[in-house]
Scaffold this motif. Structure first.
Motif, PDB file in Angstrom:
ATOM      1  N   ALA A   1       6.183   1.522   1.137  1.00 20.66           N
ATOM      2  CA  ALA A   1       5.176   0.502   0.830  1.00 20.66           C
ATOM      3  C   ALA A   1       5.785  -0.901   0.858  1.00 20.66           C
ATOM      4  O   ALA A   1       5.172  -1.856   1.349  1.00 20.66           O
ATOM      5  CB  ALA A   1       4.540   0.789  -0.525  1.00 20.66           C
TER       6      ALA A   1
ATOM      7  N   LYS B   1       0.840  -1.214   0.000  1.00 23.12           N
ATOM      8  CA  LYS B   1       0.000   0.000   0.000  1.00 23.12           C
ATOM      9  C   LYS B   1       0.863   1.247   0.000  1.00 23.12           C
ATOM     10  O   LYS B   1       1.638   1.477   0.922  1.00 23.12           O
ATOM     11  CB  LYS B   1      -0.910  -0.017   1.230  1.00 23.12           C
ATOM     12  CG  LYS B   1      -1.906   1.137   1.256  1.00 23.12           C
ATOM     13  CD  LYS B   1      -2.927   0.937   2.369  1.00 23.12           C
ATOM     14  CE  LYS B   1      -3.762   2.176   2.631  1.00 23.12           C
ATOM     15  NZ  LYS B   1      -4.412   2.748   1.431  1.00 23.12           N
ATOM     16  N   LEU B   2       0.723   2.050  -1.052  1.00 24.51           N
ATOM     17  CA  LEU B   2       1.456   3.314  -1.121  1.00 24.51           C
ATOM     18  C   LEU B   2       0.804   4.330  -0.196  1.00 24.51           C
ATOM     19  O   LEU B   2      -0.421   4.353  -0.064  1.00 24.51           O
ATOM     20  CB  LEU B   2       1.464   3.843  -2.557  1.00 24.51           C
ATOM     21  CG  LEU B   2       2.415   3.121  -3.513  1.00 24.51           C
ATOM     22  CD1 LEU B   2       2.073   3.426  -4.968  1.00 24.51           C
ATOM     23  CD2 LEU B   2       3.854   3.517  -3.231  1.00 24.51           C
ATOM     24  N   PRO B   3       1.620   5.199   0.423  1.00 28.68           N
ATOM     25  CA  PRO B   3       1.054   6.169   1.364  1.00 28.68           C
ATOM     26  C   PRO B   3       0.211   7.238   0.683  1.00 28.68           C
ATOM     27  O   PRO B   3      -0.639   7.854   1.312  1.00 28.68           O
ATOM     28  CB  PRO B   3       2.283   6.783   2.032  1.00 28.68           C
ATOM     29  CG  PRO B   3       3.406   6.521   1.104  1.00 28.68           C
ATOM     30  CD  PRO B   3       3.085   5.241   0.386  1.00 28.68           C
ATOM     31  N   TYR B   4       0.457   7.506  -0.591  1.00 29.83           N
ATOM     32  CA  TYR B   4      -0.368   8.460  -1.329  1.00 29.83           C
ATOM     33  C   TYR B   4      -0.316   8.093  -2.807  1.00 29.83           C
ATOM     34  O   TYR B   4       0.491   7.281  -3.224  1.00 29.83           O
ATOM     35  CB  TYR B   4       0.077   9.899  -1.122  1.00 29.83           C
ATOM     36  CG  TYR B   4       1.539  10.139  -1.383  1.00 29.83           C
ATOM     37  CD1 TYR B   4       1.992  10.437  -2.653  1.00 29.83           C
ATOM     38  CD2 TYR B   4       2.469  10.060  -0.346  1.00 29.83           C
ATOM     39  CE1 TYR B   4       3.334  10.636  -2.893  1.00 29.83           C
ATOM     40  CE2 TYR B   4       3.812  10.259  -0.577  1.00 29.83           C
ATOM     41  CZ  TYR B   4       4.238  10.549  -1.851  1.00 29.83           C
ATOM     42  OH  TYR B   4       5.565  10.744  -2.092  1.00 29.83           O
TER      43      TYR B   4
ATOM     44  N   ALA C   1       8.155   6.789  -1.060  1.00 28.08           N
ATOM     45  CA  ALA C   1       6.838   6.177  -0.914  1.00 28.08           C
ATOM     46  C   ALA C   1       6.901   4.695  -1.271  1.00 28.08           C
ATOM     47  O   ALA C   1       6.307   3.849  -0.599  1.00 28.08           O
ATOM     48  CB  ALA C   1       5.825   6.899  -1.785  1.00 28.08           C
ATOM     49  N   GLU C   2       7.659   4.371  -2.336  1.00 27.89           N
ATOM     50  CA  GLU C   2       7.797   2.971  -2.748  1.00 27.89           C
ATOM     51  C   GLU C   2       8.514   2.161  -1.678  1.00 27.89           C
ATOM     52  O   GLU C   2       8.088   1.053  -1.324  1.00 27.89           O
ATOM     53  CB  GLU C   2       8.562   2.886  -4.068  1.00 27.89           C
ATOM     54  CG  GLU C   2       7.771   3.389  -5.257  1.00 27.89           C
ATOM     55  CD  GLU C   2       8.587   3.469  -6.526  1.00 27.89           C
ATOM     56  OE1 GLU C   2       8.070   3.899  -7.539  1.00 27.89           O
ATOM     57  OE2 GLU C   2       9.792   3.097  -6.487  1.00 27.89           O
ATOM     58  N   ASP C   3       9.621   2.732  -1.176  1.00 27.38           N
ATOM     59  CA  ASP C   3      10.372   2.044  -0.112  1.00 27.38           C
ATOM     60  C   ASP C   3       9.460   1.762   1.075  1.00 27.38           C
ATOM     61  O   ASP C   3       9.444   0.658   1.621  1.00 27.38           O
ATOM     62  CB  ASP C   3      11.546   2.911   0.365  1.00 27.38           C
ATOM     63  CG  ASP C   3      12.690   2.900  -0.620  1.00 27.38           C
ATOM     64  OD1 ASP C   3      12.653   2.067  -1.544  1.00 27.38           O
ATOM     65  OD2 ASP C   3      13.603   3.725  -0.471  1.00 27.38           O
TER      66      ASP C   3
ATOM     67  N   LEU D   1       6.763   0.051  -8.252  1.00 27.41           N
ATOM     68  CA  LEU D   1       6.752  -0.650  -6.967  1.00 27.41           C
ATOM     69  C   LEU D   1       6.537  -2.142  -7.191  1.00 27.41           C
ATOM     70  O   LEU D   1       7.217  -2.983  -6.590  1.00 27.41           O
ATOM     71  CB  LEU D   1       5.653  -0.066  -6.078  1.00 27.41           C
ATOM     72  CG  LEU D   1       5.397  -0.764  -4.745  1.00 27.41           C
ATOM     73  CD1 LEU D   1       6.667  -0.866  -3.924  1.00 27.41           C
ATOM     74  CD2 LEU D   1       4.327  -0.025  -3.966  1.00 27.41           C
TER      75      LEU D   1
ATOM     76  N   ARG E   1       9.690  -3.663  -8.526  1.00 29.17           N
ATOM     77  CA  ARG E   1      10.712  -3.747  -7.470  1.00 29.17           C
ATOM     78  C   ARG E   1      10.443  -4.950  -6.588  1.00 29.17           C
ATOM     79  O   ARG E   1      11.358  -5.680  -6.211  1.00 29.17           O
ATOM     80  CB  ARG E   1      10.699  -2.463  -6.624  1.00 29.17           C
ATOM     81  CG  ARG E   1      11.371  -1.299  -7.308  1.00 29.17           C
ATOM     82  CD  ARG E   1      11.294  -0.054  -6.457  1.00 29.17           C
ATOM     83  NE  ARG E   1      12.131  -0.150  -5.262  1.00 29.17           N
ATOM     84  CZ  ARG E   1      12.321   0.857  -4.416  1.00 29.17           C
ATOM     85  NH1 ARG E   1      11.740   2.011  -4.648  1.00 29.17           N
ATOM     86  NH2 ARG E   1      13.077   0.711  -3.368  1.00 29.17           N
TER      87      ARG E   1
END
Lengths: 233, 123
Positions: free
Chosen positions: B102, A60-63, B98-100, A73, A76
Motif C-alpha cells: 500500500a 489502499k490496502l490490498p485486502y 500488504a502495508e508495504d 500503515l 508508517r
C-alpha cells in the motif's frame, strides 16, 4: 501545519464512500495546510477514489486488515514522511476536527493525547454491559497511565514523533488492540498520556451495534483483551 | 490378527500418501519429515501392539494400546498448536507485506501526480 508542527491526519476507512468526501473536506476546511491520509482498508466500493478526489492522500490496502492494520500503515507513512504530529480521526464523521488544535496543544507536554467523550462536553451516552466495560477499562487504564482516562476506546488521538515511531513498528491488529492495547503499551513505556474532553457527534453514515447480547460479548472481549495486554511484555 | 492387518495397512497407505505428496512437492520437507518419523514409529506398533506393554505397565497404564492412544492425542494437540503458531506468524508476514504494498502504491501515485502536474505546467 498545526501550531507550527508538520501534521498528518490519518483516517482509516472501510467502505465509507458515502461520508469520506465530507469528512476529508471538513478537515481540510477547518485545518488548512494539514495533510490528510486516508487509509483504505480493502474497501470494495469507491472509497479510495472519492477520498483522492476530495484532496486526500490515499494508501489502499490490498485486502482488509482491520483498524489496527490500517493504523500501523498510517503511522508508517507519517514516520517515513517526517511528520511531527499524527492524528487519527474516524471516517464516519463522529470526530470534530475543530478540536485538533486543542489536542496538538497538549502534545507539548504529552506524547499521546486522546479526544474523550463523556468528559464533560457533549451528551454521548451508553448504558448496560457496554457501559460497565467502559468503566472497567477506564479505571484500570487510568491507573496504568497515571492520569484520568474516561474514554479509552476513543479513536480520536494525537501522537507526537516518539509515539509515531513506536506505532510505526508496533501496532496490534486484533480486536480492541488499536485502542486498549496501544494505551497499555504506550503507558508502560513511560510515555505521557492525557485526555481532552471533546463533544462527539452522531455518525454521518452507518449504525452502531446495540443489542444486549452483543454488549455482553463486548464486555467479555474487553476484559480478555485488557488482561492479555496487561500480562504481555 | 485382523486388527493388525487393518492398522498395518492403514499405516502403509498413509506412508505412501506422504511419500507421494513429498515427491510431487505438495508438502514442505519440514512437515513431510515429521509425518514420516511418526509413521516409522507407528507402523511397527500397529503390527506388534504388545510392544509397549512393558512401558505402559511402568507408567501404570492398563495396556500399551491405551498408551499409544493417549500419546497420539497429545501429539496431535501439539501439532495443532504449532500450526496455529505458524498461521499467526504467516498472518503477521502478510500484514507487513500488504502495508508495504500500500505504501509503494501510494508513493507511485504521488510521483505520477507530481509528474502530470509538471507536464501540464510545462505545456
Amino acid at each position: 501545519m498545526v501550531n507550527g508542527k508538520r501534521t498528518l491526519i490519518i483516517i482509516p476507512a472501510l467502505n465509507e464512500s458515502g461520508s469520506i468526501a465530507d469528512v476529508v473536506g471538513e478537515v481540510r476546511g477547518e485545518l488548512p495546510g494539514v495533510d490528510v491520509l486516508v487509509v483504505d482498508d480493502g474497501s470494495t466500493d469507491r472509497t479510495a477514489a472519492v477520498a483522492a478526489a476530495a484532496g486526500a492522500k490515499v494508501a489502499k490496502l490490498p485486502y482488509n486488515l482491520g483498524v489496527g492494520g490500517a493504523m500501523r500503515l498510517g503511522y508508517r507513512y507519517a514516520r517515513d514522511h517526517d511528520y511531527e504530529v499524527a492524528i487519527q480521526i474516524d471516517a464516519d464523521g463522529q470526530h470534530d476536527p475543530r478540536y485538533v488544535p486543542k489536542l496538538v496543544d497538549l502534545l507539548d507536554d504529552n506524547d499521546l493525547v486522546i479526544g474523550a467523550r463523556f468528559a464533560g462536553e457533549g451528551d454521548y451516552m451508553v448504558r448496560g454491559p457496554r457501559r460497565w466495560a467502559m468503566v472497567m477499562l477506564s479505571a484500570v487504564l487510568s491507573r496504568v497511565a497515571h492520569t484520568k482516562l474516561t474514554d479509552t476506546t476513543s479513536g480520536f488521538r494525537a501522537a507526537n514523533r516518539r509515539v509515531i515511531e513506536m506505532f510505526a513498528t508496533w501496532y496490534p491488529a486484533e480486536y480492541l488492540g488499536d485502542t486498549v492495547e496501544t494505551l497499555v503499551h504506550t503507558a508502560r513505556r513511560g510515555y505521557r498520556i492525557r485526555q481532552v474532553p471533546v463533544a462527539m457527534r452522531k455518525r454521518m453514515a452507518g449504525t452502531p451495534s446495540h443489542s444486549p447480547a452483543r454488549a455482553m460479548i463486548y464486555l467479555g472481549r474487553a476484559f480478555a483483551v485488557l488482561t492479555l495486554a496487561l500480562i504481555r511484555r | 490378527m485382523k486388527l493388525t492387518l487393518v492398522t498395518g495397512l492403514t499405516g502403509l497407505l498413509l506412508l505412501g500418501t506422504i511419500v507421494e505428496l513429498l515427491r510431487r512437492r505438495q508438502l514442505r520437507e519440514k512437515y513431510g519429515m515429521l509425518w514420516l518419523a511418526v509413521l516409522i514409529i507407528v507402523i511397527p506398533l500397529s503390527l506388534f501392539p504388545r510392544l509397549l506393554d512393558n512401558v505402559a505397565e511402568l507408567l501404570g497404564v492398563a495396556s500399551g494400546v491405551s498408551l499409544v492412544l493417549f500419546l497420539g492425542i497429545v501429539f496431535l494437540l501439539l501439532v495443532c498448536v504449532h500450526l496455529s503458531w505458524e498461521v499467526s506468524a504467516l498472518e503477521e508476514e502478510t500484514r507487513t507485506l500488504a502495508e508495504d504494498f500500500a505504501l509503494l502504491r501510494a508513493e507511485i501515485n504521488a510521483d505520477r501526480a507530481a509528474r502530470d502536474e509538471l507536464v501540464s505546467t510545462d505545456g
